[in-house]
Design a protein around this motif. Structure first.
Motif, PDB file in Angstrom:
ATOM      1  N   ALA A 226      25.321  -5.138  53.997  1.00  0.00           N
ATOM      2  CA  ALA A 226      26.166  -3.912  54.416  1.00  0.00           C
ATOM      3  C   ALA A 226      27.458  -4.172  53.188  1.00  0.00           C
ATOM      4  O   ALA A 226      27.756  -3.056  53.016  1.00  0.00           O
ATOM      5  CB  ALA A 226      26.990  -4.580  55.815  1.00  0.00           C
ATOM      6  N   GLU A 227      27.756  -5.309  52.635  1.00  0.00           N
ATOM      7  CA  GLU A 227      28.772  -5.585  51.750  1.00  0.00           C
ATOM      8  C   GLU A 227      28.337  -4.931  50.456  1.00  0.00           C
ATOM      9  O   GLU A 227      29.186  -4.277  49.900  1.00  0.00           O
ATOM     10  CB  GLU A 227      29.300  -7.032  51.742  1.00  0.00           C
ATOM     11  N   ILE A 228      27.079  -5.250  50.407  1.00  0.00           N
ATOM     12  CA  ILE A 228      26.453  -4.783  48.952  1.00  0.00           C
ATOM     13  C   ILE A 228      26.398  -3.308  48.776  1.00  0.00           C
ATOM     14  O   ILE A 228      26.701  -2.570  47.947  1.00  0.00           O
ATOM     15  CB  ILE A 228      25.153  -5.349  48.495  1.00  0.00           C
ATOM     16  N   SER A 229      26.048  -2.731  50.012  1.00  0.00           N
ATOM     17  CA  SER A 229      25.813  -1.274  50.151  1.00  0.00           C
ATOM     18  C   SER A 229      27.013  -0.408  50.153  1.00  0.00           C
ATOM     19  O   SER A 229      26.875   0.741  49.459  1.00  0.00           O
ATOM     20  CB  SER A 229      25.247  -1.072  51.875  1.00  0.00           C
ATOM     21  N   GLN A 230      28.075  -0.982  50.193  1.00  0.00           N
ATOM     22  CA  GLN A 230      29.272  -0.309  50.144  1.00  0.00           C
ATOM     23  C   GLN A 230      29.800  -0.055  48.730  1.00  0.00           C
ATOM     24  O   GLN A 230      30.376   0.808  48.488  1.00  0.00           O
ATOM     25  CB  GLN A 230      30.483  -1.027  50.917  1.00  0.00           C
ATOM     26  N   THR A 231      29.245  -0.672  47.941  1.00  0.00           N
ATOM     27  CA  THR A 231      29.699  -0.619  46.593  1.00  0.00           C
ATOM     28  C   THR A 231      28.577  -0.367  45.716  1.00  0.00           C
ATOM     29  O   THR A 231      28.519  -0.225  44.368  1.00  0.00           O
ATOM     30  CB  THR A 231      30.168  -2.263  45.854  1.00  0.00           C
ATOM     31  N   THR A 232      27.439  -0.097  46.097  1.00  0.00           N
ATOM     32  CA  THR A 232      26.087   0.336  45.267  1.00  0.00           C
ATOM     33  C   THR A 232      25.708   1.871  45.657  1.00  0.00           C
ATOM     34  O   THR A 232      25.631   2.186  46.864  1.00  0.00           O
ATOM     35  CB  THR A 232      24.938  -0.559  45.373  1.00  0.00           C
ATOM     36  N   GLN A 233      24.940   2.472  44.883  1.00  0.00           N
ATOM     37  CA  GLN A 233      24.435   3.770  45.347  1.00  0.00           C
ATOM     38  C   GLN A 233      22.928   3.797  45.060  1.00  0.00           C
ATOM     39  O   GLN A 233      22.577   4.415  46.077  1.00  0.00           O
ATOM     40  CB  GLN A 233      25.003   5.007  44.282  1.00  0.00           C
ATOM     41  N   SER A 234      22.381   3.371  44.285  1.00  0.00           N
ATOM     42  CA  SER A 234      20.836   3.437  44.059  1.00  0.00           C
ATOM     43  C   SER A 234      20.162   2.051  44.798  1.00  0.00           C
ATOM     44  O   SER A 234      20.910   1.237  44.789  1.00  0.00           O
ATOM     45  CB  SER A 234      20.601   3.660  42.651  1.00  0.00           C
ATOM     46  N   ARG A 235      18.863   2.020  44.538  1.00  0.00           N
ATOM     47  CA  ARG A 235      18.085   1.030  45.141  1.00  0.00           C
ATOM     48  C   ARG A 235      18.272  -0.042  44.190  1.00  0.00           C
ATOM     49  O   ARG A 235      18.363  -1.225  44.456  1.00  0.00           O
ATOM     50  CB  ARG A 235      16.798   1.352  45.496  1.00  0.00           C
ATOM     51  N   GLU A 236      18.115   0.423  42.691  1.00  0.00           N
ATOM     52  CA  GLU A 236      18.144  -0.632  41.700  1.00  0.00           C
ATOM     53  C   GLU A 236      19.561  -1.193  41.669  1.00  0.00           C
ATOM     54  O   GLU A 236      19.619  -2.232  41.211  1.00  0.00           O
ATOM     55  CB  GLU A 236      17.881   0.019  40.514  1.00  0.00           C
ATOM     56  N   GLU A 237      20.601  -0.556  41.929  1.00  0.00           N
ATOM     57  CA  GLU A 237      21.944  -1.210  41.665  1.00  0.00           C
ATOM     58  C   GLU A 237      21.998  -2.277  43.093  1.00  0.00           C
ATOM     59  O   GLU A 237      22.530  -3.125  42.771  1.00  0.00           O
ATOM     60  CB  GLU A 237      22.968  -0.196  42.212  1.00  0.00           C
ATOM     61  N   PHE A 238      21.525  -1.895  44.133  1.00  0.00           N
ATOM     62  CA  PHE A 238      21.478  -2.625  45.182  1.00  0.00           C
ATOM     63  C   PHE A 238      20.813  -3.925  45.015  1.00  0.00           C
ATOM     64  O   PHE A 238      21.326  -5.088  45.008  1.00  0.00           O
ATOM     65  CB  PHE A 238      20.938  -2.183  46.565  1.00  0.00           C
ATOM     66  N   ALA A 239      19.721  -3.668  44.422  1.00  0.00           N
ATOM     67  CA  ALA A 239      18.782  -5.156  44.102  1.00  0.00           C
ATOM     68  C   ALA A 239      19.410  -5.951  43.139  1.00  0.00           C
ATOM     69  O   ALA A 239      19.222  -7.307  43.184  1.00  0.00           O
ATOM     70  CB  ALA A 239      17.371  -4.357  43.622  1.00  0.00           C
ATOM     71  N   GLU A 240      20.145  -5.328  42.234  1.00  0.00           N
ATOM     72  CA  GLU A 240      20.799  -6.220  41.078  1.00  0.00           C
ATOM     73  C   GLU A 240      21.878  -6.780  41.757  1.00  0.00           C
ATOM     74  O   GLU A 240      21.979  -8.066  41.339  1.00  0.00           O
ATOM     75  CB  GLU A 240      21.132  -5.120  39.906  1.00  0.00           C
ATOM     76  N   ALA A 241      22.602  -6.262  42.612  1.00  0.00           N
ATOM     77  CA  ALA A 241      23.663  -6.925  43.137  1.00  0.00           C
ATOM     78  C   ALA A 241      23.235  -8.148  43.912  1.00  0.00           C
ATOM     79  O   ALA A 241      23.835  -9.347  44.319  1.00  0.00           O
ATOM     80  CB  ALA A 241      24.562  -6.230  43.946  1.00  0.00           C
ATOM     81  N   ALA A 242      22.020  -7.714  44.883  1.00  0.00           N
ATOM     82  CA  ALA A 242      21.519  -8.727  45.660  1.00  0.00           C
ATOM     83  C   ALA A 242      21.109 -10.051  44.993  1.00  0.00           C
ATOM     84  O   ALA A 242      21.196 -11.056  45.265  1.00  0.00           O
ATOM     85  CB  ALA A 242      20.487  -8.135  46.616  1.00  0.00           C
ATOM     86  N   HIS A 243      20.378  -9.677  43.821  1.00  0.00           N
ATOM     87  CA  HIS A 243      19.852 -10.741  42.900  1.00  0.00           C
ATOM     88  C   HIS A 243      21.015 -11.799  42.440  1.00  0.00           C
ATOM     89  O   HIS A 243      20.640 -12.941  42.301  1.00  0.00           O
ATOM     90  CB  HIS A 243      19.251 -10.231  41.670  1.00  0.00           C
ATOM     91  N   LYS A 244      22.315 -11.379  42.648  1.00  0.00           N
ATOM     92  CA  LYS A 244      23.519 -12.199  42.051  1.00  0.00           C
ATOM     93  C   LYS A 244      23.965 -12.746  43.310  1.00  0.00           C
ATOM     94  O   LYS A 244      24.161 -13.971  43.165  1.00  0.00           O
ATOM     95  CB  LYS A 244      24.510 -11.323  41.368  1.00  0.00           C
ATOM     96  N   ARG A 245      24.004 -12.172  44.472  1.00  0.00           N
ATOM     97  CA  ARG A 245      24.798 -12.567  45.466  1.00  0.00           C
ATOM     98  C   ARG A 245      23.971 -13.292  46.631  1.00  0.00           C
ATOM     99  O   ARG A 245      24.438 -14.223  47.296  1.00  0.00           O
ATOM    100  CB  ARG A 245      25.477 -11.416  46.346  1.00  0.00           C
TER     101      ARG A 245
END
Length: 329
Positions: free
Chosen positions: A276-295
């Protein structure tokens, strides 16, 4: 009947060969293998009879040609794709993260021969834990690929576990690692709050063990020499701490058991919150995956640091409370 060669039997969906025994429906003209017709007990296109439809061999050949051309095109597209090493999903060659599980496609394999989920060896396909999960399937309102991107290590075990727990509305499922290595396991999975609370509770429950093991008498018996730790207990005090040790041991076992059966549920909720936190700051699937890869994933560094800190505290306490003569000073 040579005129039906290479056409498809509507029952077994196998091509007719020149040597096959073929029977034709007297009403609509649909060909069948004799065995298939007898097994079905009627024409496979029985619904055509009331609609006055008839089988057209030339039309069926045209359909087969179109299907073959489409299959060849799809095969060419797949040959340019990258296979994910985690879930076996085919991804575009330019993709950064897997469209199904969110893993970096740099971890993927360039060909099906190297894909661990392809058939090889004795012809049996290895178990694919993601086979029952679709990337856009939702677990508690969240797509499975998002959970997988956040979990990273051992996602093949956790994501199906999340699905089962949510589907059955269960909060309990045994996690052996959490049982054995609590509270370190929670720090490892980045559940720092729970790990800290458990750490304090384990520390308190281990006080009786520390007191009994670091008395003058206990250490003197262990090392075979007189040792002064500053802790000398009377008979009544030893009895008190003995009871305390007994109940603290029960408490530690209970705490480990509770950690083991609720760890997966806590992790499920933690992953959902992270998504939920990552989804608030990302728009695309790849942006989400990149943020999730870090967090997402695990934190090995903090676990190693905590283990080293525990050893340091124990040995420091041991040397501080001992008589200096014991260590040659």
């Amino acid at each position: 009947m040579a005129e039906y060669t290479n056409l498809i039997c509507p029952v077994c969906e196998q091509k007719f060969s020149p040597d096959d025994d073929i029977v034709v429906c007297p009403v609509c003209g649909t060909p069948h293998h004799r065995e298939c017709y007898a097994k079905l007990g009627q024409c496979a296109n029985f619904s055509w009879h009331s609609e006055n439809k008839s089988y057209d061999a030339d039309e069926e050949r045209k359909k087969l040609c179109m299907q073959n051309e489409q299959t060849e095109e799809n095969g060419q597209e797949k040959s340019d794709a990258v296979t994910c090493s985690r879930c076996g999903q085919q991804n575009d060659a330019q993709a950064i993260f897997c469209n199904r599980c969110g893993a970096p496609v740099s971890q993927g394999f360039a060909s099906g021969e190297d894909n661990p989920f392809s058939q090889r060896g004795f012809g049996a396909a290895p178990f694919n834990p993601f086979a029952s999960l679709e990337s856009d399937e939702k677990i508690d309102g969240v797509e499975t690929w998002k959970y997988t991107a956040v979990v990273k290590e051992n996602a093949f075990r956790f994501v199906p576990q999340f699905k089962m727990m949510f589907k059955r509305n269960r909060k309990t499922s045994f996690n052996f690692a959490a049982f054995m290595f609590s509270p370190f396991y929670f720090f490892y999975r980045k559940m720092y709050g729970i790990g800290a609370v458990l750490g304090v509770l384990f520390l308190i429950l281990n006080i009786p063990t520390f007191v009994l093991n670091f008395t003058n008498e206990a250490l003197s018996e262990i090392v075979g020499a007189t040792v002064s730790t500053g802790i000398s207990l009377t008979a009544a005090q030893i009895k008190f701490w003995g009871y305390a040790y007994y109940f603290s041991s029960i408490g530690i076992t209970a705490l480990r058991f509770l950690s083991g059966i609720f760890a997966n549920w806590f992790y499920f909720k933690k992953c959902k919150k992270t998504v939920a936190e990552i989804s608030q700051t990302t728009q695309s699937r790849e942006e989400f995956a990149e943020a999730a890869h870090k967090r997402g994933g695990v934190n090995r560094v903090v676990v190693i640091a905590l283990i080293l800190a525990c050893f340091f505290v124990i040995w420091s306490a041991l040397f501080v409370i001992m008589d200096p003569s014991f260590i040659g000073l």
